[in-house]
Scaffold this active site. Structure first.
Site, short mmCIF file in Angstrom:
data_model
loop_
_atom_site.label_atom_id
_atom_site.label_comp_id
_atom_site.label_asym_id
_atom_site.label_seq_id
_atom_site.Cartn_x
_atom_site.Cartn_y
_atom_site.Cartn_z
N CYS A 90 -2.00 9.45 2.17
CA CYS A 90 -1.70 8.94 0.82
C CYS A 90 -2.80 9.32 -0.17
O CYS A 90 -2.58 9.32 -1.38
CB CYS A 90 -1.52 7.43 0.88
SG CYS A 90 -2.87 6.63 1.75
N GLU A 145 0.90 -1.18 0.00
CA GLU A 145 0.00 0.00 0.00
C GLU A 145 0.92 1.21 0.00
O GLU A 145 1.50 1.55 1.04
CB GLU A 145 -0.87 0.00 1.28
CG GLU A 145 -1.78 -1.19 1.43
CD GLU A 145 -3.01 -1.10 0.54
OE1 GLU A 145 -3.31 -0.01 0.03
OE2 GLU A 145 -3.66 -2.14 0.35
P1 NAP Z 1 8.36 4.96 4.59
O1 NAP Z 1 9.53 5.83 4.80
O2 NAP Z 1 8.29 4.17 3.34
O3 NAP Z 1 8.29 4.00 5.85
C1 NAP Z 1 7.25 3.07 6.04
C2 NAP Z 1 7.72 1.95 6.92
O4 NAP Z 1 8.72 1.20 6.23
C3 NAP Z 1 8.38 2.42 8.22
O5 NAP Z 1 8.06 1.53 9.25
C4 NAP Z 1 9.85 2.36 7.86
O6 NAP Z 1 10.71 2.28 8.97
C5 NAP Z 1 9.88 1.09 7.04
N1 NAP Z 1 11.06 0.94 6.19
C6 NAP Z 1 11.86 1.92 5.68
N2 NAP Z 1 12.86 1.35 4.95
C7 NAP Z 1 12.68 0.02 4.98
C8 NAP Z 1 13.38 -1.10 4.44
N3 NAP Z 1 14.47 -0.95 3.70
N4 NAP Z 1 12.91 -2.34 4.67
C9 NAP Z 1 11.79 -2.52 5.42
N5 NAP Z 1 11.10 -1.50 5.99
C10 NAP Z 1 11.53 -0.25 5.76
O7 NAP Z 1 6.99 5.79 4.69
P2 NAP Z 1 6.55 6.83 5.80
O8 NAP Z 1 7.31 8.09 5.59
O9 NAP Z 1 6.56 6.20 7.14
O10 NAP Z 1 5.01 7.02 5.41
C11 NAP Z 1 4.58 7.88 4.42
C12 NAP Z 1 4.31 7.14 3.12
O11 NAP Z 1 3.36 6.10 3.34
C13 NAP Z 1 3.68 8.04 2.08
O12 NAP Z 1 4.27 7.79 0.84
C14 NAP Z 1 2.22 7.63 2.09
O13 NAP Z 1 1.55 7.90 0.88
C15 NAP Z 1 2.33 6.17 2.35
N6 NAP Z 1 1.07 5.65 2.89
C16 NAP Z 1 0.32 4.81 2.12
C17 NAP Z 1 -0.91 4.36 2.58
C18 NAP Z 1 -1.79 3.44 1.77
O14 NAP Z 1 -2.70 2.84 2.34
N7 NAP Z 1 -1.58 3.30 0.48
C19 NAP Z 1 -1.35 4.74 3.85
C20 NAP Z 1 -0.55 5.58 4.61
C21 NAP Z 1 0.67 6.03 4.12
P3 NAP Z 1 11.39 3.66 9.50
O15 NAP Z 1 10.29 4.46 10.06
O16 NAP Z 1 12.37 3.23 10.52
O17 NAP Z 1 12.04 4.30 8.30
#
Ligand code: NAP
Length: 465
Positions: A268, A234
């Site tokens: 998102c 997602e």
């Molecule tokens: P993110 O930087 O991609 O992080 C999401 C999660 O992934 C965090 O727990 C992060 O840990 C972890 N992560 C980062 N690098 C990783 C790796 N190499 N391997 C495994 N896990 C890893 O996103 P965010 O800044 O937290 O959230 C914002 C994003 O989420 C936006 O792009 C938003 O659109 C999207 N989003 C999508 C939805 C949907 O339902 N489609 C809903 C909400 C948000 P860390 O925090 O330690 O980096």
């Protein structure tokens, strides 16, 4: 950073608390524990699972105040938003419990083909084993609920890694679920960094399914790292909202403001691009500006605040740069366009945004909405679709033909007519196409993805003598 995560309130900078910085070893241990948990959960009856899930919903409601204040302090979301998030998370557990009253299954008419004359069959769903869940910081509780509730309902154990900015609400959620009777080895929360704990979870061979919510940048790399396991993603969005001349402009303006500035635009499915017919663009902009300029921006814990903070100084720097770049490419600021504090950026409305510009392609993920204009309906659809994302898309119209064309032609996981792009019901299938992801959440659909279908075929009883 050391061996723990320090969680800071993005509004005040105060330390909210600490969480362990788990490394590969702790992740391996958690997954080993979850292996026993998977066997235990598999053996539970649907009644046992329903009891856990309804108990979880009750625990969330009982601890609503504590949870909402913690979420506001961790993520900078307004207290009204976080109270609604706790209610939403509770209802996700209730929905999962309700799904178990009559789980779907098919009886197969095997005798409809010649080779099945003596056969009868049915399909049943079995748990996958251990689900690995990874969540972002922007909706930390409800999205954790969207991983945990269906995983348990389907009879799996789950290991959850919340975002490093918001681990405390997931740790509290775990404690509340254990109070509700979820076994300790059925739900494990590991906290730490994405590239350490997250990566170890993604790669672990004993994880049967990875359910990830987060950015496109991280998400697109995960299937290769995960190897042979089911993956659901997602990811981000860049939602368009088309406004046609027949739309009720006042209602549209309210929906745009609601959808663009909720959670300071960090959703998102935030309204990012408004594509308005040239004959109504001026009036619509005036109405949007009036509503947007009345929003109360500031201390998220105050009941009167409408728009809280961005998650960090870096996020605010990024929005400042995005607006500056758009302005140098010709965009005009109608409302906002200015930083108010380290993590606060004023709700911003931009017009004359150059169509086709690189900046329009990005996910803004901040309180910025961009207006573009169209003349022919085809053009509106083409502009809306001119992105690599495809999560939610909306159209405001009272013209049946336009609504039907939008439903067919907008490239999105969900098309919404006469509501904001932020509309989501937790019981509907939800997810993206293109680079917004793969797979569907929404309780029933996630239960399907978190289980495997088994087909059973019976021949005629043949006596042994
Ligand atoms: P993110 O930087 O991609 O992080 C999401 C999660 O992934 C965090 O727990 C992060 O840990 C972890 N992560 C980062 N690098 C990783 C790796 N190499 N391997 C495994 N896990 C890893 O996103 P965010 O800044 O937290 O959230 C914002 C994003 O989420 C936006 O792009 C938003 O659109 C999207 N989003 C999508 C939805 C949907 O339902 N489609 C809903 C909400 C948000 P860390 O925090 O330690 O980096």
């Amino acid at each position: 950073m050391g061996d723990k995560l320090t969680v800071r309130n993005p509004y005040s900078g105060e330390v909210v608390g600490f969480a362990p910085r788990n490394m590969v070893r702790e992740v391996d241990e958690a997954i080993e524990t979850a292996r026993e948990g998977a066997a235990g959960m598999r053996a539970t009856t649907l009644h046992d699972r329903r009891r856990m899930l309804t108990g979880a919903a009750g625990q969330l409601q009982e601890h609503r105040d504590e949870l909402s204040v913690l979420l506001t302090r961790e993520a900078g979301k307004t207290i009204r938003e976080t109270r609604a998030e706790v209610d939403r998370a509770a209802s996700i557990f209730d929905l999962a419990a309700a799904e178990l009253v009559a789980p779907p299954g098919d009886v197969l008419a095997l005798d409809a083909l010649p080779n099945g004359a003596a056969m009868t069959g049915y399909c049943m769903r079995e748990p996958r084993g251990i689900i690995g869940g990874i969540t972002p910081w922007n909706v930390p509780l409800a999205l954790a609920a969207h991983k945990i509730a269906p995983a348990l309902a389907a009879g799996n154990s789950i290991v959850l890694k919340p975002a490093e900015q918001t681990p405390l609400s997931s740790l509290l959620l775990r404690d509340l679920l254990l109070n509700a009777g979820v076994p300790e080895n059925g739900l494990l929360v590991i906290t730490g960094l994405g590239e350490e704990a997250g990566d170890a979870l993604v790669r672990h061979p004993n994880i049967a399914m990875l359910s990830f919510t987060g950015s496109r940048e991280v998400g697109v790399r995960l299937p290769a790292a995960a190897g042979f396991k089911k993956v659901s993603l997602e990811l981000g969005g860049n939602s368009p909202l088309v406004v046609t001349p027949s739309a009720n402009l006042e209602a549209t303006a309210n929906a745009i403001v609601r959808g663009a500035f909720a959670v300071a635009g960090q959703l998102c499915i935030s309204v990012q691009r408004v594509i308005a017919h040239r004959t109504i663009l001026g009036d619509l902009l005036t109405m949007v500006s009036e509503v947007a300029s009345k929003l109360v921006v500031g201390d998220p814990v105050s009941d009167t605040t409408d728009v809280g903070t961005l998650i960090s100084r870096e996020a605010c720097d990024r929005i400042e740069k995005l607006v500056a770049d758009l302005k140098s490419a010709g965009a005009q600021v109608v409302v906002g366009g200015k930083r108010e504090a380290e993590c606060i950026y004023l709700p911003t409305v931009l017009t004359s945004v150059e169509h086709g510009g690189r900046m329009l392609q990005q996910e803004a993920f901040g309180p910025v909405v961009m207006f573009l204009q169209y003349t022919q309906f085809d053009e509106a659809i083409a502009i809306a679709n001119s992105t690599d994302y495809g999560l939610n898309a909306a159209i405001w119209t009272n013209n049946y033909e336009e609504a039907m064309r939008a439903a067919r032609e907008l490239q999105a996981g969900t098309v919404i007519v006469n509501e904001s792009t932020t509309f989501r019901s937790d019981l509907m299938p939800y997810g993206g196409i293109k680079q917004s992801g793969m797979g569907r959440e929404g309780v029933r659909f996630a239960i399907d993805e978190m289980s495997v279908m088994k087909t059973v075929c019976f021949g005629r009883p043949i006596s042994s003598n």
